[in-house]
Structure formats: structure tokens, C-alpha cells
Design a protein around this motif. Structure first.
Motif, PDB file in Angstrom:
ATOM      1  N   ALA A 269      20.501  23.250  -2.621  1.00  0.00           N
ATOM      2  CA  ALA A 269      19.723  22.051  -2.306  1.00  0.00           C
ATOM      3  C   ALA A 269      19.282  21.356  -3.592  1.00  0.00           C
ATOM      4  O   ALA A 269      19.291  21.956  -4.676  1.00  0.00           O
ATOM      5  N   PRO A 270      18.891  20.101  -3.493  1.00  0.00           N
ATOM      6  CA  PRO A 270      18.449  19.358  -4.681  1.00  0.00           C
ATOM      7  C   PRO A 270      17.372  20.071  -5.499  1.00  0.00           C
ATOM      8  O   PRO A 270      17.403  20.018  -6.728  1.00  0.00           O
ATOM      9  N   VAL A 271      16.443  20.758  -4.862  1.00  0.00           N
ATOM     10  CA  VAL A 271      15.388  21.453  -5.600  1.00  0.00           C
ATOM     11  C   VAL A 271      15.970  22.533  -6.514  1.00  0.00           C
ATOM     12  O   VAL A 271      15.492  22.746  -7.631  1.00  0.00           O
ATOM     13  N   ILE A 272      17.037  23.181  -6.087  1.00  0.00           N
ATOM     14  CA  ILE A 272      17.717  24.198  -6.906  1.00  0.00           C
ATOM     15  C   ILE A 272      18.494  23.507  -8.026  1.00  0.00           C
ATOM     16  O   ILE A 272      18.485  23.951  -9.177  1.00  0.00           O
TER      17      ILE A 272
ATOM     18  N   THR B 262      23.309  22.757 -14.029  1.00  0.00           N
ATOM     19  CA  THR B 262      24.775  22.871 -14.010  1.00  0.00           C
ATOM     20  C   THR B 262      25.175  24.099 -13.211  1.00  0.00           C
ATOM     21  O   THR B 262      24.380  25.033 -13.039  1.00  0.00           O
ATOM     22  N   ASP B 263      26.417  24.113 -12.762  1.00  0.00           N
ATOM     23  CA  ASP B 263      26.886  25.274 -12.003  1.00  0.00           C
ATOM     24  C   ASP B 263      26.911  26.540 -12.867  1.00  0.00           C
ATOM     25  O   ASP B 263      26.652  27.636 -12.380  1.00  0.00           O
ATOM     26  N   GLY B 264      27.169  26.383 -14.166  1.00  0.00           N
ATOM     27  CA  GLY B 264      27.170  27.535 -15.070  1.00  0.00           C
ATOM     28  C   GLY B 264      25.787  28.147 -15.235  1.00  0.00           C
ATOM     29  O   GLY B 264      25.628  29.372 -15.211  1.00  0.00           O
ATOM     30  N   VAL B 265      24.785  27.310 -15.402  1.00  0.00           N
ATOM     31  CA  VAL B 265      23.405  27.782 -15.519  1.00  0.00           C
ATOM     32  C   VAL B 265      22.976  28.451 -14.213  1.00  0.00           C
ATOM     33  O   VAL B 265      22.346  29.508 -14.207  1.00  0.00           O
ATOM     34  N   PHE B 266      23.341  27.846 -13.099  1.00  0.00           N
ATOM     35  CA  PHE B 266      23.034  28.404 -11.781  1.00  0.00           C
ATOM     36  C   PHE B 266      23.675  29.781 -11.612  1.00  0.00           C
ATOM     37  O   PHE B 266      23.017  30.752 -11.226  1.00  0.00           O
TER      38      PHE B 266
END
Length: 141
Positions: A55-58, A64-68
């Protein structure tokens, strides 16, 4: 006026649950699909695929997808590498979100409960707005 209530009760008995119940079932199915897809993406190390369900909050917290993906690897290893999972309770949250509990067995065979919070987006889709992990106590005597 006094004839309205018996007619309403008759209609309900003939036609079953109101349409809102069907929408709740559809939302539950959509929520389970989103979580399944994210777990599948984690299993394939597909950062973009996993991030797509955030979701936007995440996305604000992990831009970035890498940081996530790095956060998930470090902070949520049972979710990142779930050996097995099964869906448990789904409940409505105040304010309109949903909370989906998922039983997870990690790579070491330990049991966990992952409790996902889900946020409905303006386009009607569901995205994951959070997850908390709880270790499940062993059943062995």
C-alpha cells in the motif's frame, strides 16, 4: 406501514443474504489473492512483484523495491521464506480496512502467525498496509 415488515421478512427468507455479504466474501477472496501473490514473489526473490502489493503507506516508508525487500529479509524472515502457509481469521477493522491472519511455517519448521492489515485502494483493489508476526507456542508436551 404495518404491512412493510412482513413483506421485508418474506423477501429476506426467499432471497437469502443481502448483497453486502457477497461483497465481503469477494473482498476476502481478493485479500487472500494479494497475500498469496506477495508470498509467491518473495519465494522467487521477485522484489518488484512483492512490492507491487504494498500500500502507499509502505511505499512511502520504503521508497524502492530493493529497500522494501531488504527490510522484509531482515525483519520478516518467516514471511520471506515461508515453507507453508494457510489462511485463518479475516476481520473488519474500524475505518474500513481488513485484517487477515495467516499461519506460516518457516524454513526451520517453526510456526508463526502473520497478521496482515489490508487497505482498500480508490480503484477497489486491496493492498498490504502492514504485517505483524507472532511466534506460535509449540504444541509439544
Amino acid at each position: 406501514m404495518r404491512h412493510v415488515l412482513p413483506r421485508l421478512l418474506l423477501a429476506l427468507s426467499l432471497f437469502g443474504p443481502l448483497p453486502a455479504w457477497a461483497a465481503d466474501e469477494a473482498d476476502g477472496a481478493s485479500v487472500r489473492t494479494v497475500i498469496e501473490r506477495q508470498l509467491d514473489a518473495f519465494a522467487r526473490d521477485d522484489a518488484a512483484g512483492a512490492y507491487a502489493h504494498a500500500a502507499p503507506v509502505i511505499r512511502e516508508a520504503f521508497p524502492t523495491d530493493g529497500v522494501f525487500m531488504s527490510m522484509v529479509r531482515r525483519g520478516y524472515p518467516p514471511v520471506y521464506r515461508a515453507r507453508r502457509h494457510s489462511f485463518a481469521d479475516l476481520r473488519e477493522l474500524p475505518g474500513g480496512g481488513l485484517e487477515q491472519s495467516v499461519r506460516i511455517e518457516d524454513e526451520a519448521g517453526e510456526d508463526w502467525l502473520a497478521v496482515y492489515t489490508m487497505e482498500k485502494q480508490p480503484d477497489g483493489t486491496w493492498q498490504i498496509s502492514g504485517c505483524r508476526l507472532e511466534r506460535v507456542a509449540s504444541q509439544a508436551a
